[in-house]
Design an enzyme around this catalytic site. Sequence first.
Site, PDB file in Angstrom:
ATOM      1  N   GLY A 208       0.795  -1.227   0.000  1.00  0.00           N
ATOM      2  CA  GLY A 208       0.000   0.000   0.000  1.00  0.00           C
ATOM      3  C   GLY A 208       0.826   1.276   0.000  1.00  0.00           C
ATOM      4  O   GLY A 208       1.871   1.382  -0.660  1.00  0.00           O
ATOM      5  N   GLY A 277      -1.200   1.645   9.805  1.00  0.00           N
ATOM      6  CA  GLY A 277      -2.507   2.046  10.309  1.00  0.00           C
ATOM      7  C   GLY A 277      -3.529   0.983  10.007  1.00  0.00           C
ATOM      8  O   GLY A 277      -3.366   0.186   9.075  1.00  0.00           O
ATOM      9  N   LEU A 284     -20.444   3.871  16.900  1.00  0.00           N
ATOM     10  CA  LEU A 284     -20.084   3.815  18.322  1.00  0.00           C
ATOM     11  C   LEU A 284     -21.042   2.933  19.107  1.00  0.00           C
ATOM     12  O   LEU A 284     -20.629   2.179  20.000  1.00  0.00           O
ATOM     13  CB  LEU A 284     -20.056   5.234  18.917  1.00  0.00           C
ATOM     14  CG  LEU A 284     -19.593   5.300  20.373  1.00  0.00           C
ATOM     15  CD1 LEU A 284     -18.149   4.828  20.532  1.00  0.00           C
ATOM     16  CD2 LEU A 284     -19.728   6.727  20.917  1.00  0.00           C
ATOM     17  N   ASN A 334     -16.198  10.759  10.300  1.00  0.00           N
ATOM     18  CA  ASN A 334     -16.801   9.819   9.354  1.00  0.00           C
ATOM     19  C   ASN A 334     -17.660   8.827  10.126  1.00  0.00           C
ATOM     20  O   ASN A 334     -17.187   8.235  11.099  1.00  0.00           O
ATOM     21  CB  ASN A 334     -15.679   9.087   8.602  1.00  0.00           C
ATOM     22  CG  ASN A 334     -16.159   8.526   7.284  1.00  0.00           C
ATOM     23  OD1 ASN A 334     -17.239   8.866   6.811  1.00  0.00           O
ATOM     24  ND2 ASN A 334     -15.366   7.657   6.700  1.00  0.00           N
ATOM     25  N   TYR A 340     -11.178   5.441  14.472  1.00  0.00           N
ATOM     26  CA  TYR A 340     -10.172   5.806  13.467  1.00  0.00           C
ATOM     27  C   TYR A 340      -9.984   7.325  13.421  1.00  0.00           C
ATOM     28  O   TYR A 340      -8.858   7.831  13.434  1.00  0.00           O
ATOM     29  CB  TYR A 340     -10.634   5.274  12.106  1.00  0.00           C
ATOM     30  CG  TYR A 340      -9.662   5.487  10.969  1.00  0.00           C
ATOM     31  CD1 TYR A 340      -8.507   4.716  10.863  1.00  0.00           C
ATOM     32  CD2 TYR A 340      -9.908   6.448  10.000  1.00  0.00           C
ATOM     33  CE1 TYR A 340      -7.622   4.911   9.806  1.00  0.00           C
ATOM     34  CE2 TYR A 340      -9.031   6.639   8.939  1.00  0.00           C
ATOM     35  CZ  TYR A 340      -7.893   5.869   8.848  1.00  0.00           C
ATOM     36  OH  TYR A 340      -7.014   6.060   7.801  1.00  0.00           O
TER      37      TYR A 340
HETATM   38  N1  LIG Z   1      -5.917   4.244   1.709  1.00  0.00           N
HETATM   39  C1  LIG Z   1      -6.499   5.380   2.045  1.00  0.00           C
HETATM   40  O1  LIG Z   1      -7.366   5.881   1.330  1.00  0.00           O
HETATM   41  C2  LIG Z   1      -6.088   6.104   3.308  1.00  0.00           C
HETATM   42  C3  LIG Z   1      -6.751   7.283   3.624  1.00  0.00           C
HETATM   43  C4  LIG Z   1      -6.391   7.992   4.753  1.00  0.00           C
HETATM   44  C5  LIG Z   1      -5.362   7.517   5.550  1.00  0.00           C
HETATM   45  N2  LIG Z   1      -4.728   6.356   5.241  1.00  0.00           N
HETATM   46  C6  LIG Z   1      -3.669   5.914   6.139  1.00  0.00           C
HETATM   47  O2  LIG Z   1      -2.499   5.621   5.387  1.00  0.00           O
HETATM   48  C7  LIG Z   1      -1.767   4.575   6.031  1.00  0.00           C
HETATM   49  C8  LIG Z   1      -1.521   3.436   5.055  1.00  0.00           C
HETATM   50  O3  LIG Z   1      -2.759   3.006   4.539  1.00  0.00           O
HETATM   51  P1  LIG Z   1      -2.906   1.866   3.409  1.00  0.00           P
HETATM   52  O4  LIG Z   1      -4.143   2.175   2.681  1.00  0.00           O
HETATM   53  O5  LIG Z   1      -1.643   1.708   2.688  1.00  0.00           O
HETATM   54  O6  LIG Z   1      -3.188   0.602   4.348  1.00  0.00           O
HETATM   55  P2  LIG Z   1      -2.836  -0.951   4.121  1.00  0.00           P
HETATM   56  O7  LIG Z   1      -3.788  -1.696   4.998  1.00  0.00           O
HETATM   57  O8  LIG Z   1      -2.790  -1.297   2.670  1.00  0.00           O
HETATM   58  O9  LIG Z   1      -1.351  -1.057   4.708  1.00  0.00           O
HETATM   59  C9  LIG Z   1      -1.078  -0.831   6.074  1.00  0.00           C
HETATM   60  C10 LIG Z   1       0.178  -1.580   6.442  1.00  0.00           C
HETATM   61  O10 LIG Z   1       0.407  -1.354   7.857  1.00  0.00           O
HETATM   62  C11 LIG Z   1       0.785  -2.595   8.433  1.00  0.00           C
HETATM   63  N3  LIG Z   1       0.474  -2.622   9.871  1.00  0.00           N
HETATM   64  C12 LIG Z   1      -0.746  -2.672  10.434  1.00  0.00           C
HETATM   65  N4  LIG Z   1      -0.624  -2.776  11.781  1.00  0.00           N
HETATM   66  C13 LIG Z   1       0.709  -2.772  12.058  1.00  0.00           C
HETATM   67  C14 LIG Z   1       1.465  -2.888  13.259  1.00  0.00           C
HETATM   68  N5  LIG Z   1       0.865  -3.013  14.447  1.00  0.00           N
HETATM   69  N6  LIG Z   1       2.809  -2.859  13.179  1.00  0.00           N
HETATM   70  C15 LIG Z   1       3.424  -2.741  11.972  1.00  0.00           C
HETATM   71  N7  LIG Z   1       2.755  -2.662  10.806  1.00  0.00           N
HETATM   72  C16 LIG Z   1       1.414  -2.678  10.846  1.00  0.00           C
HETATM   73  C17 LIG Z   1      -0.035  -3.615   7.665  1.00  0.00           C
HETATM   74  O11 LIG Z   1       0.486  -4.940   7.818  1.00  0.00           O
HETATM   75  C18 LIG Z   1       0.046  -3.099   6.245  1.00  0.00           C
HETATM   76  O12 LIG Z   1       1.169  -3.610   5.549  1.00  0.00           O
HETATM   77  C19 LIG Z   1      -2.590   4.183   7.246  1.00  0.00           C
HETATM   78  O13 LIG Z   1      -2.125   4.895   8.380  1.00  0.00           O
HETATM   79  C20 LIG Z   1      -3.975   4.651   6.879  1.00  0.00           C
HETATM   80  O14 LIG Z   1      -4.775   4.884   8.022  1.00  0.00           O
HETATM   81  C21 LIG Z   1      -5.079   5.646   4.137  1.00  0.00           C
END
Ligand SMILES: NC(=O)c1ccc[n+]([C@@H]2O[C@H](COP(=O)([O-])OP(=O)(O)OC[C@H]3O[C@@H](n4cnc5c(N)ncnc54)[C@H](O)[C@@H]3O)[C@@H](O)[C@H]2O)c1
Length: 435
Positions: A208, A277, A284, A334, A340
Site C-alpha cells: 500500500g 494504520g 459507536l 466519518n 479511526y
Molecule cells: N488508503 C487510504 O485511502 C487512506 C486514507 C487515509 C489515511 N490512510 C492511512 O495511510 C496509512 C496506510 O494506509 P494503506 O491504505 O496503505 O493501508 P494498508 O492496509 O494497505 O497497509 C497498512 C500496512 O500497515 C501494516 N500494519 C498494520 N498494523 C501494524 C502494526 N501493528 N505494526 C506494523 N505494521 C502494521 C499492515 O500490515 C500493512 O502492511 C494508514 O495509516 C492509513 O490509516 C489511508
Amino acid sequence: MADRYLSFAGTRPGRFVTRRLGLPRPAPLLRWSAARPVPDGGLLHLTAGKSRLDLGPVLARTGHAPDDATDRPAAVVLDASGIRDVEGLDEVHAALHPVVRSVATSGRIVVLGAPLDPADHHQTAAQQALEGFTRSLGKETGGGRTVNLVRLTDAPAAESTLRFLLSPKSAYVSGQVIEVGAHESAAPHDADRPLAGRTALVTGAARGIGEAVAETLARDGAKVVVLDVPQAETDARRVADRLGGIALPLDITAAGAGARIAAVLPDGLDVLVHNAGITRDRRLVNMPADRWRSVLEVNLASVLRTTDALLAAGALKPGGRIVATASIAGIAGNAGQTNYAASKAGITGLVRSLAPHALAGHGVTVNAVAPGFIETKMTAAVPLLIREAGRRMNSLAQGGLPVDVAETTAWLAHPASGAVNGQVVRVCGQSLLGA
Ligand SMILES: NC(=O)c1ccc[n+]([C@@H]2O[C@H](COP(=O)([O-])OP(=O)(O)OC[C@H]3O[C@@H](n4cnc5c(N)ncnc54)[C@H](O)[C@@H]3O)[C@@H](O)[C@H]2O)c1
C-alpha cells in the site's frame, strides 16, 4: 481496483455522456517521471501588491522555462504576499482573471501569501481572504489543475515547497494552505538523490501507501528500513530486497518497539515515517472496546511511544524528519469511524505540539500527511457505492494513488524542507469532506 469510470470519461463517448449528464469529468493526472520532471509549458510569475520576496532565483531553479505570457503556462505563481488590505485583493483578480483560462491541463497555480499579522486586522483579513480564494479556484479549474496557497517570509526557505507544488509530484495535492517558516535548510549535495547517505524507516511498508513511500524515499537516495508486522515478513523482505534496504518484522504496538528500532539502527535515523494504520469500523453504538482500543493502539499510541523512545535515545539525527499519517477522516469525521477519526485527529495534535520543540532542539521537523481517498487494498474493501462517492467527491473527481502520498512525504523528508514544520498536508485532491 481499477477506476473504470476514469478510463471511460476519457473516451469520446465518455466525454459526450459526462458533459450531457453533468457527471464528474476526471482528467488523467500527470505524475512525475524522470523523463518528464516538469510539465510542458512555461512558468508565469505574477505579483499583486508590493512584494519584498526575491523569487526570481528560486523560481529559476524549479526547472520550468520562463513563460513569455503568450502561450499556455504550465505553472503560475501569484505573489500576493505584499497585500495588506481589502483594496489589494482587486490586484489578485486583475492578475489571475486574464490568465486562468489559459493554464495548461495538469497545470499548477500557487498563490503566495504572508503570515497573518495579529497586530493588523486589515492585513489578516486580506491575507485570510487568499485562503478562500485559493480553495474556490481549486474547485473551479478542473483538467487536473491544482491550486495551493503558501504563506512564507522568505523565498529561499520555501524553495523545496515551491519545487514540489509546481511539479507533477503534487498531482493530488490541491486546495492546501502551507506555512513555511524562515528556518535555513541545507541544500542537498545531489539534487537528484537528496536523501543519499540518509536512513529512512517506514512503518507498515510491506504494501500500500507505505510500500510506495519506501520506494520513493529509496528513489531519492535513502537507505530504507521496511517495517511491518511479522505476518507480513515475506512481503516486507520482497520490498526491502527490491529497494536495497532492510526488512524489520516488528509489530509497532509491541512493548519496547522503539528500543528495538534504535538497536537495529546503531548509527541513527534521518527520516521516520509513521505510516502503519488499521481500521476497525463500527458505529459507536455497536463498537466493542477491543475494536476501539486496537485502532487507537496502532494508529496513535504506538506512534507516540516510538517517537518518544527514539527521541529519548537520541536515535533521530540532527536535521531529522518525522512524517506521521493522519487522514481526512480525522479532520471531517466519518460515520462508523469514531475510533479511526479519533486516532488520526490525535496525530494532528501530536504534530502541532511536538513540532516547535523538536525543531528548537536539533533541527528535526514534525509534519503529517492526511490522505483522502487513495486506491489501496484498504479502500478496495469499501462497498462499491461508498467507494465511488469517495473517488468522485473531490476537485479532481478521482482517487489518489499511493505514490501521491509518497511524493508528499518525500518533499517533507527533503533536507531542504527544514522550514516546513508542524504542517498537516492533505493529499486528497481537495476532498469535499472536511473542506
Ligand atoms: N488508503 C487510504 O485511502 C487512506 C486514507 C487515509 C489515511 N490512510 C492511512 O495511510 C496509512 C496506510 O494506509 P494503506 O491504505 O496503505 O493501508 P494498508 O492496509 O494497505 O497497509 C497498512 C500496512 O500497515 C501494516 N500494519 C498494520 N498494523 C501494524 C502494526 N501493528 N505494526 C506494523 N505494521 C502494521 C499492515 O500490515 C500493512 O502492511 C494508514 O495509516 C492509513 O490509516 C489511508
